[in-house]
Enzyme design. Structure first.
Site, PDB file in Angstrom:
ATOM      1  N   PHE A 144     -11.644 -24.139   2.644  1.00  0.00           N
ATOM      2  CA  PHE A 144     -11.221 -25.537   2.795  1.00  0.00           C
ATOM      3  C   PHE A 144     -11.157 -26.161   1.392  1.00  0.00           C
ATOM      4  CE2 PHE A 144     -11.749 -30.028   3.710  1.00  0.00           C
ATOM      5  CZ  PHE A 144     -10.845 -30.198   4.749  1.00  0.00           C
ATOM      6  N   ASP A 221     -20.892 -22.921   4.428  1.00  0.00           N
ATOM      7  CA  ASP A 221     -20.267 -24.102   5.006  1.00  0.00           C
ATOM      8  C   ASP A 221     -20.132 -23.831   6.507  1.00  0.00           C
ATOM      9  OD1 ASP A 221     -18.551 -26.056   6.008  1.00  0.00           O
ATOM     10  OD2 ASP A 221     -17.382 -26.184   4.156  1.00  0.00           O
ATOM     11  N   TYR A 246     -19.024 -34.500  12.535  1.00  0.00           N
ATOM     12  CA  TYR A 246     -18.045 -35.097  13.472  1.00  0.00           C
ATOM     13  C   TYR A 246     -17.203 -34.081  14.220  1.00  0.00           C
ATOM     14  CZ  TYR A 246     -15.655 -34.601   8.964  1.00  0.00           C
ATOM     15  OH  TYR A 246     -15.191 -34.115   7.773  1.00  0.00           O
ATOM     16  N   LYS A 247     -17.455 -32.765  14.014  1.00  0.00           N
ATOM     17  CA  LYS A 247     -16.641 -31.756  14.696  1.00  0.00           C
ATOM     18  C   LYS A 247     -17.337 -31.368  16.004  1.00  0.00           C
ATOM     19  CE  LYS A 247     -14.863 -30.099  10.247  1.00  0.00           C
ATOM     20  NZ  LYS A 247     -13.490 -30.592  10.291  1.00  0.00           N
ATOM     21  N   ARG A 393      -3.105 -25.042  15.485  1.00  0.00           N
ATOM     22  CA  ARG A 393      -4.550 -24.797  15.590  1.00  0.00           C
ATOM     23  C   ARG A 393      -5.073 -25.426  16.880  1.00  0.00           C
ATOM     24  NH1 ARG A 393      -9.045 -26.874  11.282  1.00  0.00           N
ATOM     25  NH2 ARG A 393      -8.336 -28.883  12.077  1.00  0.00           N
TER      26      ARG A 393
HETATM   27  C1  LIG Z   1     -14.800 -26.378   6.266  1.00  0.00           C
HETATM   28  C2  LIG Z   1     -14.869 -27.792   5.808  1.00  0.00           C
HETATM   29  N1  LIG Z   1     -15.626 -28.096   4.749  1.00  0.00           N
HETATM   30  C3  LIG Z   1     -15.707 -29.360   4.291  1.00  0.00           C
HETATM   31  C4  LIG Z   1     -15.015 -30.381   4.883  1.00  0.00           C
HETATM   32  C5  LIG Z   1     -15.073 -31.762   4.283  1.00  0.00           C
HETATM   33  O1  LIG Z   1     -15.926 -32.583   4.958  1.00  0.00           O
HETATM   34  P1  LIG Z   1     -16.149 -34.099   4.495  1.00  0.00           P
HETATM   35  O2  LIG Z   1     -14.842 -34.793   4.676  1.00  0.00           O
HETATM   36  O3  LIG Z   1     -17.229 -34.593   5.422  1.00  0.00           O
HETATM   37  O4  LIG Z   1     -16.603 -34.112   3.083  1.00  0.00           O
HETATM   38  C6  LIG Z   1     -14.229 -30.125   6.010  1.00  0.00           C
HETATM   39  C7  LIG Z   1     -13.487 -31.209   6.678  1.00  0.00           C
HETATM   40  O5  LIG Z   1     -12.754 -31.041   7.598  1.00  0.00           O
HETATM   41  C8  LIG Z   1     -14.155 -28.792   6.473  1.00  0.00           C
HETATM   42  O6  LIG Z   1     -13.386 -28.478   7.522  1.00  0.00           O
END
Ligand SMILES: Cc1ncc(COP(=O)(O)O)c(C=O)c1O
Length: 434
Positions: A144, A221, A246-247, A393
């Protein structure tokens, strides 16, 4: 049209389950599902098929009343006394304990705070400092984006080098003693347990052991894993972890993230964003920083309490569920979607690994017009999302998505493709958020 119909005929001829029969089988699978009742814990718009719980989890039905209490009674009536009377101060650790159970972490090792991006920054700096003399930080080239940016930024700040290595190439790269090899050089590796794009689930025990074998530390992560797949941080000796609230944790839009630090590292690590909430004696108002004991040292400033307490309340939906049960339902849903996609959607390539052990809780399908296909699907009441460059997705949040939803999704996808609905010019225009 002819081409499409013949592709469909061929698919139906070899189909494991014709779509009409699939509805019956879905009903039977849902009826026999030990977690079927959990969907009733969520508020979902009637008729909507929601396959984006991996981006924004659905609203647990009890949360509005909990937030109402926080706003009207705790804020409105108790005002500043709430820090003690309603223990606002303890919320990051309290919510952290609830997350810890879902990711197999030791008590006192998880804190809810900040965003995933900020928490990742904190633990990557900590990991780099725990391995002095090593000069490389590693992140996957398809991670990501925020993970890649944070690793690059920490490397720049700490004078280290940032390198991109795919998880599958990692063991060989770590053993490579050549001039470009990483043997003896890696301080920390950041890995995503479930890939946000493909839904691939990595082998956390094996990769953790590989990084440790090379003398490095590993940061997981868990954004697309926590609340959907077993993680086992303590069991497998992980060093640090972060993830979104939030997921699959359903904490609501902008819910704070969580950070994990293994108990063995806590004494020697902490937040590089030294702030008063992470101080050992915050109300002594001392002029120099002394970190709190344990995971609380990863606190920094005042947390967003409305979001924090919404997430804490949302986590209650998991209270009587085991992650093994949740995983069983998730695998049943994803297997069902893969089976139906193979049989009925020959134009779409299943990108997510077919082996259940290598699959998170989403199914990603490749199509050259993926963005438009997703928009046409949303117009039909099936909400998935698009990820660059060509991925439809579909997140199967195991607490509230049903096997019947999966059949409806495949039927709508089939209808979109048959009628060419995705070619509608409305869907060519990209929205700001895809
Ligand atoms: C795998 C992953 N890491 C990090 C993040 C970033 O999260 P945040 O916006 O809370 O910093 C996301 C956001 O969708 C994500 O999917």
């Amino acid at each position: 049209v002819t081409q499409q119909s013949s592709a469909l005929d061929a698919a139906v001829a070899t189909a494991v389950v014709p779509l009409s029969a699939a509805r019956e089988r879905a009903a039977a699978l849902d009826a026999a599902d030990p977690l079927a009742h959990v969907r009733g814990r969520f508020t979902l718009p009637p008729g909507l098929v929601y396959l984006d719980g991996n981006s924004l989890g659905a609203l647990p039905a009890h949360v509005p009343a909990a937030v109402d209490d926080v706003v009207r009674r705790q804020w409105g009536q108790d005002l500043i006394t709430s820090w003690n009377a309603n223990d606002w101060w303890g919320a990051p650790e309290r919510a952290g304990e609830k997350v810890a159970r879902l990711i197999g972490a030791e008590p006192g090792s998880v804190l809810v705070t900040d965003s995933t991006t900020v928490d990742l920054f904190k633990v990557v700096v900590s990991a780099a400092r725990l391995r002095p003399g090593r000069d490389v930080l590693v992140v996957e080239p398809d991670a990501f984006p925020t993970d890649q940016y944070v690793v690059d930024a920490v490397a720049e700040l700490t004078g280290l080098t940032s390198r991109r290595v795919a998880a599958h190439d990692l063991p060989a790269a770590l053993a490579d003693g050549g001039p470009d090899g990483l043997a003896g050089r890696v301080a920390a590796v950041v890995l995503s347990l479930v890939d946000y794009r493909t839904g691939e689930l990595l082998d956390l025990p094996a990769l953790t052991a590989a990084v440790h074998g090379a003398g490095g530390l590993v940061v997981w992560d868990l954004s697309h894993a926590a609340g959907a797949v077993p993680v086992g941080l303590a069991e497998h000796g992980a060093d640090f972890a972060v993830g979104c609230g939030y997921k699959y944790l359903n904490g609501g839009p902008g819910a704070p993230a969580y950070v994990y630090a293994a108990p063995r590292h806590q004494e020697a690590s902490g937040s590089p964003l030294a702030g008063w909430h992470g101080h050992a004696r915050p109300f002594a108002m001392e002029g120099t920083y002394a970190p709190a004991q344990g995971i609380s040292r990863f606190r920094d400033g005042t947390p967003p309490l409305l979001s924090m307490l919404a997430l804490e309340s949302a986590l209650e939906v998991f209270a009587d569920l085991s992650i093994a049960q949740v995983r069983a339902r998730s695998l049943s849903l994803t297997s069902w979607l893969v089976e139906l996609a193979d049989a009925h959607l020959p134009e779409l390539e299943v990108v997510t690994p077919r082996e259940p052990g290598r699959r998170g809780s989403q199914v990603s399908l490749r199509h050259p017009d993926a963005y438009a296909v997703v928009q046409a699907l949303i117009a039909r009441g099936v909400v998935g999302d698009f990820r660059e460059p060509d991925i439809v997705r579909l997140g199967l949040a195991p607490l509230y998505v049903t096997h019947a939803d999966v059949v409806a999704t495949v039927e709508h996808l089939r209808a979109v493709l048959d009628a060419g609905e995705h070619r509608d010019e409305r869907y060519a225009l990209r929205s700001r958020v895809t």
